[in-house]
Every structure is written in C-alpha cells, then in structure tokens.
Design a protein around this motif. Structure first.
Motif, PDB file in Angstrom:
ATOM      1  N   VAL A  67       0.859  -1.184   0.000  1.00 18.24           N
ATOM      2  CA  VAL A  67       0.000   0.000   0.000  1.00 18.24           C
ATOM      3  C   VAL A  67       0.890   1.227   0.000  1.00 18.24           C
ATOM      4  O   VAL A  67       1.862   1.298   0.762  1.00 18.24           O
ATOM      5  N   GLU A  68       0.580   2.206  -0.842  1.00 16.58           N
ATOM      6  CA  GLU A  68       1.392   3.418  -0.900  1.00 16.58           C
ATOM      7  C   GLU A  68       0.990   4.377   0.219  1.00 16.58           C
ATOM      8  O   GLU A  68      -0.148   4.852   0.296  1.00 16.58           O
ATOM      9  N   GLY A  69       1.945   4.658   1.112  1.00 15.95           N
ATOM     10  CA  GLY A  69       1.717   5.655   2.149  1.00 15.95           C
ATOM     11  C   GLY A  69       0.863   5.182   3.302  1.00 15.95           C
ATOM     12  O   GLY A  69       0.836   3.994   3.654  1.00 15.95           O
ATOM     13  N   ALA A  70       0.151   6.135   3.918  1.00 15.03           N
ATOM     14  CA  ALA A  70      -0.614   5.865   5.139  1.00 15.03           C
ATOM     15  C   ALA A  70      -1.671   4.793   4.905  1.00 15.03           C
ATOM     16  O   ALA A  70      -2.311   4.734   3.849  1.00 15.03           O
ATOM     17  N   THR A  71      -1.836   3.946   5.907  1.00 14.13           N
ATOM     18  CA  THR A  71      -2.820   2.872   5.818  1.00 14.13           C
ATOM     19  C   THR A  71      -3.226   2.442   7.219  1.00 14.13           C
ATOM     20  O   THR A  71      -2.491   2.685   8.193  1.00 14.13           O
ATOM     21  N   THR A  72      -4.384   1.794   7.307  1.00  9.80           N
ATOM     22  CA  THR A  72      -4.819   1.186   8.563  1.00  9.80           C
ATOM     23  C   THR A  72      -4.778  -0.337   8.479  1.00  9.80           C
ATOM     24  O   THR A  72      -5.187  -1.020   9.419  1.00  9.80           O
ATOM     25  N   ASP A  73      -4.271  -0.844   7.367  1.00 10.38           N
ATOM     26  CA  ASP A  73      -4.197  -2.291   7.161  1.00 10.38           C
ATOM     27  C   ASP A  73      -3.159  -2.878   8.130  1.00 10.38           C
ATOM     28  O   ASP A  73      -1.964  -2.617   8.020  1.00 10.38           O
ATOM     29  N   GLY A  74      -3.650  -3.708   9.050  1.00  8.51           N
ATOM     30  CA  GLY A  74      -2.767  -4.246  10.079  1.00  8.51           C
ATOM     31  C   GLY A  74      -1.639  -5.093   9.530  1.00  8.51           C
ATOM     32  O   GLY A  74      -0.509  -5.046  10.028  1.00  8.51           O
ATOM     33  N   ALA A  75      -1.907  -5.873   8.491  1.00 12.63           N
ATOM     34  CA  ALA A  75      -0.877  -6.738   7.920  1.00 12.63           C
ATOM     35  C   ALA A  75       0.228  -5.914   7.270  1.00 12.63           C
ATOM     36  O   ALA A  75       1.418  -6.233   7.396  1.00 12.63           O
ATOM     37  N   VAL A  76      -0.154  -4.848   6.587  1.00 10.01           N
ATOM     38  CA  VAL A  76       0.833  -3.972   5.949  1.00 10.01           C
ATOM     39  C   VAL A  76       1.674  -3.275   7.005  1.00 10.01           C
ATOM     40  O   VAL A  76       2.909  -3.195   6.901  1.00 10.01           O
ATOM     41  N   LEU A  77       1.022  -2.763   8.032  1.00 10.46           N
ATOM     42  CA  LEU A  77       1.755  -2.074   9.096  1.00 10.46           C
ATOM     43  C   LEU A  77       2.722  -3.019   9.800  1.00 10.46           C
ATOM     44  O   LEU A  77       3.853  -2.639  10.130  1.00 10.46           O
ATOM     45  N   SER A  78       2.297  -4.261  10.003  1.00  9.08           N
ATOM     46  CA  SER A  78       3.168  -5.250  10.644  1.00  9.08           C
ATOM     47  C   SER A  78       4.376  -5.566   9.768  1.00  9.08           C
ATOM     48  O   SER A  78       5.505  -5.696  10.263  1.00  9.08           O
ATOM     49  N   ALA A  79       4.147  -5.671   8.465  1.00 10.97           N
ATOM     50  CA  ALA A  79       5.244  -5.955   7.541  1.00 10.97           C
ATOM     51  C   ALA A  79       6.241  -4.799   7.512  1.00 10.97           C
ATOM     52  O   ALA A  79       7.461  -5.017   7.478  1.00 10.97           O
ATOM     53  N   ARG A  80       5.735  -3.572   7.524  1.00 13.40           N
ATOM     54  CA  ARG A  80       6.634  -2.417   7.525  1.00 13.40           C
ATOM     55  C   ARG A  80       7.475  -2.384   8.794  1.00 13.40           C
ATOM     56  O   ARG A  80       8.679  -2.101   8.753  1.00 13.40           O
ATOM     57  N   ARG A  81       6.841  -2.663   9.906  1.00 11.92           N
ATOM     58  CA  ARG A  81       7.570  -2.655  11.177  1.00 11.92           C
ATOM     59  C   ARG A  81       8.657  -3.729  11.192  1.00 11.92           C
ATOM     60  O   ARG A  81       9.779  -3.502  11.668  1.00 11.92           O
ATOM     61  N   ALA A  82       8.339  -4.910  10.658  1.00 14.52           N
ATOM     62  CA  ALA A  82       9.336  -5.983  10.578  1.00 14.52           C
ATOM     63  C   ALA A  82      10.509  -5.570   9.693  1.00 14.52           C
ATOM     64  O   ALA A  82      11.670  -5.865  10.003  1.00 14.52           O
ATOM     65  N   ASP A  83      10.209  -4.886   8.603  1.00 12.97           N
ATOM     66  CA  ASP A  83      11.283  -4.441   7.712  1.00 12.97           C
ATOM     67  C   ASP A  83      12.182  -3.420   8.393  1.00 12.97           C
ATOM     68  O   ASP A  83      13.416  -3.454   8.233  1.00 12.97           O
ATOM     69  N   VAL A  84      11.588  -2.486   9.131  1.00 13.86           N
ATOM     70  CA  VAL A  84      12.400  -1.497   9.843  1.00 13.86           C
ATOM     71  C   VAL A  84      13.291  -2.191  10.868  1.00 13.86           C
ATOM     72  O   VAL A  84      14.478  -1.855  11.011  1.00 13.86           O
ATOM     73  N   LYS A  85      12.759  -3.184  11.579  1.00 14.24           N
ATOM     74  CA  LYS A  85      13.569  -3.919  12.550  1.00 14.24           C
ATOM     75  C   LYS A  85      14.733  -4.630  11.861  1.00 14.24           C
ATOM     76  O   LYS A  85      15.874  -4.612  12.355  1.00 14.24           O
ATOM     77  N   ALA A  86      14.465  -5.238  10.713  1.00 13.40           N
ATOM     78  CA  ALA A  86      15.527  -5.936   9.991  1.00 13.40           C
ATOM     79  C   ALA A  86      16.585  -4.959   9.496  1.00 13.40           C
ATOM     80  O   ALA A  86      17.795  -5.235   9.569  1.00 13.40           O
ATOM     81  N   LEU A  87      16.148  -3.819   8.984  1.00 13.62           N
ATOM     82  CA  LEU A  87      17.093  -2.815   8.504  1.00 13.62           C
ATOM     83  C   LEU A  87      17.948  -2.279   9.644  1.00 13.62           C
ATOM     84  O   LEU A  87      19.170  -2.104   9.500  1.00 13.62           O
ATOM     85  N   LEU A  88      17.330  -1.989  10.784  1.00 13.51           N
ATOM     86  CA  LEU A  88      18.093  -1.532  11.948  1.00 13.51           C
ATOM     87  C   LEU A  88      19.106  -2.588  12.372  1.00 13.51           C
ATOM     88  O   LEU A  88      20.258  -2.261  12.712  1.00 13.51           O
ATOM     89  N   SER A  89      18.694  -3.844  12.352  1.00 20.83           N
ATOM     90  CA  SER A  89      19.615  -4.921  12.727  1.00 20.83           C
ATOM     91  C   SER A  89      20.804  -4.966  11.780  1.00 20.83           C
ATOM     92  O   SER A  89      21.961  -5.079  12.214  1.00 20.83           O
ATOM     93  N   SER A  90      20.540  -4.879  10.480  1.00 20.57           N
ATOM     94  CA  SER A  90      21.639  -4.877   9.508  1.00 20.57           C
ATOM     95  C   SER A  90      22.614  -3.743   9.796  1.00 20.57           C
ATOM     96  O   SER A  90      23.834  -3.924   9.738  1.00 20.57           O
ATOM     97  N   LEU A  91      22.074  -2.573  10.088  1.00 26.86           N
ATOM     98  CA  LEU A  91      22.922  -1.403  10.315  1.00 26.86           C
ATOM     99  C   LEU A  91      23.822  -1.593  11.526  1.00 26.86           C
ATOM    100  O   LEU A  91      25.051  -1.431  11.435  1.00 26.86           O
ATOM    101  N   PHE A  92      23.248  -1.953  12.648  1.00 27.02           N
ATOM    102  CA  PHE A  92      24.038  -2.020  13.886  1.00 27.02           C
ATOM    103  C   PHE A  92      24.989  -3.214  13.916  1.00 27.02           C
ATOM    104  O   PHE A  92      25.937  -3.221  14.709  1.00 27.02           O
ATOM    105  N   LEU A  93      24.767  -4.193  13.070  1.00 26.37           N
ATOM    106  CA  LEU A  93      25.670  -5.346  13.032  1.00 26.37           C
ATOM    107  C   LEU A  93      26.769  -5.185  11.988  1.00 26.37           C
ATOM    108  O   LEU A  93      27.634  -6.048  11.861  1.00 26.37           O
ATOM    109  N   SER A  94      26.742  -4.092  11.251  1.00 25.82           N
ATOM    110  CA  SER A  94      27.724  -3.879  10.181  1.00 25.82           C
ATOM    111  C   SER A  94      29.041  -3.339  10.739  1.00 25.82           C
ATOM    112  O   SER A  94      29.068  -2.623  11.728  1.00 25.82           O
TER     113      SER A  94
END
Length: 657
Positions: free
Chosen positions: A471-498
C-alpha cells in the motif's frame, strides 16, 4: 580612532583599549566600518579602513567594547560580468563574525544594486572569546553517530520547556539526555547551526529552510537555534560529554546563501567575489556551480583556506566539539586540476595541531566534474557511504543478485576503502539520512511525495530503492503495518551489526515519518518535527538493544577488515560453508555469519552468530555446534538455535558460558 600595525587577525579583535577590525578585499577601492547602536538599527559611525600590503583593510577603534554591533561597506567597480560586485549601499557581514544580532531574512532588496540594506541586514557583534579545556574526542571510528536537526528534534518534546524547544540547549535537557543514553549514542551530529538564509524561492511559497544548509556567516551561530551563542553551545557540549556523548558539527564550506548572480549580496560577494568564489576560466562573471546551490566557495584560495581552518579551530577552542562533518566535501579537495586527496586544505586540516585528532567525516561527493570521490579522501577522514545505503536497500527490497554486494558492505566495504592500501575501513554506514526518505517512509512508499515543497514534486531524488509493502503511504491495514515494522527492525539490525561507523537519523529508531517527503529541507513544521508521542517504543527498544549488543561485542564495531582467517565464517542457514552457487543464486536472501569476538560481559572470546533472512517465508535454521556449547538468542527470548528463522528478520545468537 587610530590605525595599528598589521595584526593578521581577521575579524574583530578585542583588547583592553578597544577593538581592531580587519577584513580582506583584494579589489575594493575602499572598505568602511559601520558601527551601530545596541539595537543594531541606528548607525553611529562610519570609518574608512586602511589597507595594508596583504589586502587586509583594518581600523582600530579606541574605546569600542564587547557587544558592539558592526558591518562593512565595500566600494569599487560594479561589473558583475567581470566578477565585481562592489556596492557601498550594501551592509556586509564580516566573514569572521562570531555572533549576529538577528537571523537572516530573505528580502529582494538584498539583490538590488544601489539599494541600502542596513535596515534589513543582521549586524555582527563583537564577542569576547572564552576558551574551554580542549579534551580528546570521546568518539572513535566504529562508534554510533546520531544525526539531529536541532530545531525539529525538540519542537514537540513534551518534557522540554516551551521556551527551550528547538534550541541547542534543549539537547542537554534530562529527558533528551535520557533518550540518547537509552540508545547508546556515542556522538550527536548536529545539522548546521551556523547562520543561514532561506533560498529565495521559499518565502513566496510560505516556506522556510529548516535544515540550515545555506550559510552566510561560517562561524556565527544562528540566533534561532543558539540564542545563547557560544556559551550555550559550549555548555551543551559539556553536558553531553558528561554523559560520554561527543558532539560533531555538520558544517557547510562548499557554497554560501548568496547563491547565483541573481542572489543576495550579504558578505563575501560584496567584499571580494573573485577571491571567495570559483568562476569559469576566462569568464569571471560566470560562477561555477558544483554544489547545485548557485555558487561554489573557492577552497583552494589561501584566504578561504584560512577562513575554513579558523572556523574549525574556533569551534574546537571555544566549544570543545569532537569534530566535524563536511557537507559536499569534494569541494574542499578540488583544485585547478580537479579533486586531490593531497589538496592544500585537506592536508592543512589533517596536520593542524588543534584539528588533527578531531573526528572528520566527509560527504564524499558533489555534482561537479569528478565529484564522486567515495573512498578517496585521506585518512583519518571517515566517509558517508552511499554504496552501503543503496546495497542494503536493494538487498532488503528483494532485488536479484544482491547478496554479494550486501555482504561486502556489511563487512566494511573493503572494495572501496582498501583501494589505496588502507587496512581499516573508514565507512560511515547509514540507511537513511536527513536527505531522503526516513527509514519508515523507505518501506512505506515506492515514490516520493514532495508536493508540499511547491515544486510540483520535481525536487528530490526519484530513485530511492524503496518499497511500500503493498500500500502506498498511510494505511490502517494491520498486515501492511506489521510488515513495515518488521522491515524497519531488519534494517536496523543490519545497520548495527555492520562493520565500521554507523549513523542513524533521529527518529528512525521509532518509526518517524515525513509523509513520503524525501526533500523536506523547507518544511519547518509538523512534517519534519519529531512527534515524540507517536514514536514506536518497541522499535526504540529494538534499536537500543542492538546498540548495546554492538558495544558488548567489539568485533561489530571494529574498523579492521575481516580476513577470513579465523575471525569470520560465511555459512548457509543450515550451518554449512557457502558455495559459489549459494552466493550467486539469483534471489539468494539468507545467510549465517559466524564471528569470533571478545564478549565484554563474559570477559572471554566467544562466537557470535548472525542469522539473516530477507525472504518472505520461514527458513530452516541450524547453528553449528560451538565446541560443545549451546547458543542463546540476544534478540528473541528462547529462540532455538535449531528451528525456523522468521521471514524478513535478523537473529543474533551467542555461545552460552
């Protein structure tokens, strides 16, 4: 009024008898000092300055004191086609001004020949320099840099007093310090806090510059951000240092807010345009625009080099900062024949007794010829690594054949930083910065949304290597929001482990959004202000945990390159060595990294296992037996060493004692 012998100290030098004013101009026929009352509105005196054999115009004003307001007027030939902009109607800011009585405000009269600007130009203030005890930098390469836009960072902080919000002093508030300490920040990198002016197209749009990358006075702090001047900055630096947090200033020495030939005449243009700015060979009326901002400061000229060095010394000597980040730093090393790592200015910075131990961070590009110089700056310069950013983004987006590039960047970018015989990485790893999408917007938008900037969405980068999770931009779709949050966590993990230095932009640890605006420099409003009440505390805790893990296991923050001789193993998630086929599989997206590292908590050498899964499905995971010991997860409680690795995730395991 008396004239003294040359002191070779540009600016306003305070003594017991008065103040010596000195300013450089090679081509002016006359330079006058204008003194104003304490309100800066009424001119009290206008004194002609004497010129010495070195091109400095000087005058000593007996009885002048700290707090005096002043400016210059320069007379001479007015011929912009020949690079000469002398207009005695323009009140000019001293390039060495250390304080201003008011912020710059854009006004069309600043660009009109013959129109007096004394009523609308800031006045420089004579200050008394107060040295601080200069201590070794707290920050070391491999640490954690936290990029802050001072104004937006605290404008909405509920615990910071309203009168303090948006200022440097707010960074020393206990609530702000607590956040920085929770994250384990090693140094804050403050986006420009020196005086700037809005770009001329912004006021008609009802917009204003919120980033500060459009300077006029290179030493003077902007009164909007630092109303207490150098005292406020020095006290804030001291408060941060007391919590073991260093301060890095982001400074702009590549262009000025005087812009192109249609811009304002405020300081260097009116004093000595041909000295301070670079021009096309044989066409002195044509400014070189290697910055995209209308002009380019002539970093190769001795007078300009002295100004830059004196500015850096000023902030070390009188505020005690740890170091500097240099915007569009290629210009600092560009000479007549192009960029050189041995350019005079770069060499002088590295050799200066007061500067040589400071943190030096280059943004290693500009838009001029040969402008991309990643990996080519001299040690000890650290360098913003956009290759790291892009290779991580395309890997996690799911592009094909990205595993090798991802791992190379993850391991310190030896392909870039060993080119000139370097044995240590000088990378500054980042996934998002002030310029571009926030980390949450990166996983929420496939295209930029800069309509609020008033340029019909033409500004900003078009290719962001981003994705929106359906979904482009703001949404209330719980599955999309959960996926975005998981991606941010993975990206943060990649950064701090580099491997190498890591940089995080304020708010990215908590899911901050700019509504898809990837060029929000002109949004001094709720688009860029940090909404502390909307930050995701779970994401913040994840970032804090990663930061603590990074500090606990020194191998993660090392800057030496991995050798593969016992210090690292690259494995499949099944625990077997990676084969050529594994590396080259078109959509290879999983990996197990086994690192040998000291554990500062257990005070022994251990193995650390980093399990990465960028795919959208569970992956079987089996860690190799660590010499008969068991593994324990550092991110997910009770996560087994054998089982499934969740989609779009990173896990960290350490040997049990």
């Amino acid at each position: 009024m008396t004239t003294t012998a040359p002191s070779f100290a540009p600016g306003a030098t305070l003594s017991g008898e008065g103040v010596e004013f000195s300013v450089y101009s090679h081509d002016a026929s006359r330079v006058e000092l204008c003194l104003f009352d304490n309100d800066g509105n009424t001119e009290l005196a206008r004194l002609t300055m004497g010129r010495d054999e070195n091109g400095f115009h000087r005058v000593f004003v007996e009885g002048a004191a700290e707090g005096a307001r002043y400016g210059f007027r320069a007379d001479g030939v007015y011929s912009p086609d020949h690079g000469l902009w002398f207009d005695p109607a323009k009140l000019l800011i001293d390039p060495y001004a250390k304080a201003l009585d008011r912020p710059f405000v854009h006004d069309g009269r600043l660009a009109l020949f013959g129109t007096d600007t004394a009523a609308i130009a800031p006045k420089a203030i004579v200050t008394r320099d107060v040295p601080v005890s200069v201590k070794p930098p707290l920050f070391r390469p491999g640490g954690f840099v936290y990029e802050i836009a001072v104004r937006s960072f605290t404008m909405l902080h509920p615990d910071v007093p309203e009168a303090m919000r948006g200022t440097v002093a707010a960074l020393a508030h206990p609530a702000v310090l607590a956040h920085l300490k929770r994250l384990g920040v090693d140094a804050v990198e403050l986006m420009p806090i020196t005086a700037w002016i809005d770009e001329r197209h912004l006021p008609p749009l009802g917009l204003s510059n919120s980033w500060g990358y459009n300077p006029i006075a290179l030493m003077a702090l902007d009164p909007r951000l630092v109303p207490g001047g150098m005292t406020e900055l020095a006290e804030t630096v001291a408060a941060l240092r007391a919590e073991n947090i260093g301060v890095v200033l982001d400074l702009v020495f590549n262009h000025s807010g005087e812009s192109d030939r249609h811009g304002a005449t405020l300081s260097m243009r009116g004093l000595d345009n041909l000295t301070y700015y670079r021009h096309v060979d044989g066409r002195p009326g044509e400014l070189i625009n290697d910055t995209g901002c209308g002009n380019t400061i002539a970093g190769e000229h001795p007078v300009v080099r002295q100004l830059v060095l004196d500015s850096l010394r000023h902030f070390v000597r009188h505020a005690g900062v740890d170091g500097f980040r240099f915007d569009l730093a290629t210009i600092l090393g560009r000479e007549a024949d192009g960029f050189s790592a041995h350019a005079a200015l770069l060499s002088e910075i590295c050799a200066d007794p007061l500067l040589k131990d400071r943190v030096l961070i280059a943004e290693p590009w500009d838009i001029g010829p040969g402008g991309y110089q990643l990996g080519n700056f001299p040690a000890p310069f650290l360098e913003w690594n956009d290759r790291y950013r892009d290779d991580n983004r395309t890997f996690w987006r799911g592009d094909s054949h990205r595993l090798g590039a991802f791992v190379t960047a993850f391991a310190g970018s030896s392909d870039i930083f060993s080119r000139h015989g370097g044995e240590n990485t000088r990378t500054v790893n980042f996934l998002a910065a002030h310029d571009g999408f926030t980390l949450m917007d990166l996983v929420s938008h496939t295209v930029k949304h800069n309509e609020a900037n008033g340029e019909d969405n033409r500004d900003g980068h078009n290719e962001n290597r981003s994705w929106n999770n359906g979904v482009e931009g703001a949404t209330t779709d719980g599955a999309v929001l959960s996926a975005r949050r998981a991606d941010v966590k993975a990206l943060l993990s990649s950064l701090f482990l580099s491997r190498g230095t890591v940089m995080l932009t304020a708010g990215d640890e908590g899911g901050r959004s700019q509504q898809g605006n990837n060029n929000a420099y002109c949004q001094d409003n709720a688009i860029t202000w940090m909404h502390w009440d909307r930050l995701d505390d779970g994401l913040i805790e994840h970032a804090a945990t990663l930061s603590a893990i990074r500090k606990r296991f020194p191998a993660l923050g090392e800057t030496t390159f991995l050798s593969g001789a016992g210090d690292v193993e690259w494995l499949t998630l099944a625990g077997s060595p990676m084969t050529v086929a594994d590396w080259e599989a078109p959509f290879a997206g999983s990996l197990l990294v086994l690192l040998k590292t000291p554990d500062l908590q257990q005070q022994r050498i251990v193995h650390l296992a980093l399990a990465i899964n960028r795919t959208h499905g569970d992956q079987a995971l089996a860690l190799p037996p660590p010499e008969g010991r068991e593994w324990t997860s550092l991110l997910s409680a009770n996560h087994p060493a054998t089982g499934l690795l969740h989609p779009r995730s990173v896990e960290i395991f350490v040997e049990k004692h």
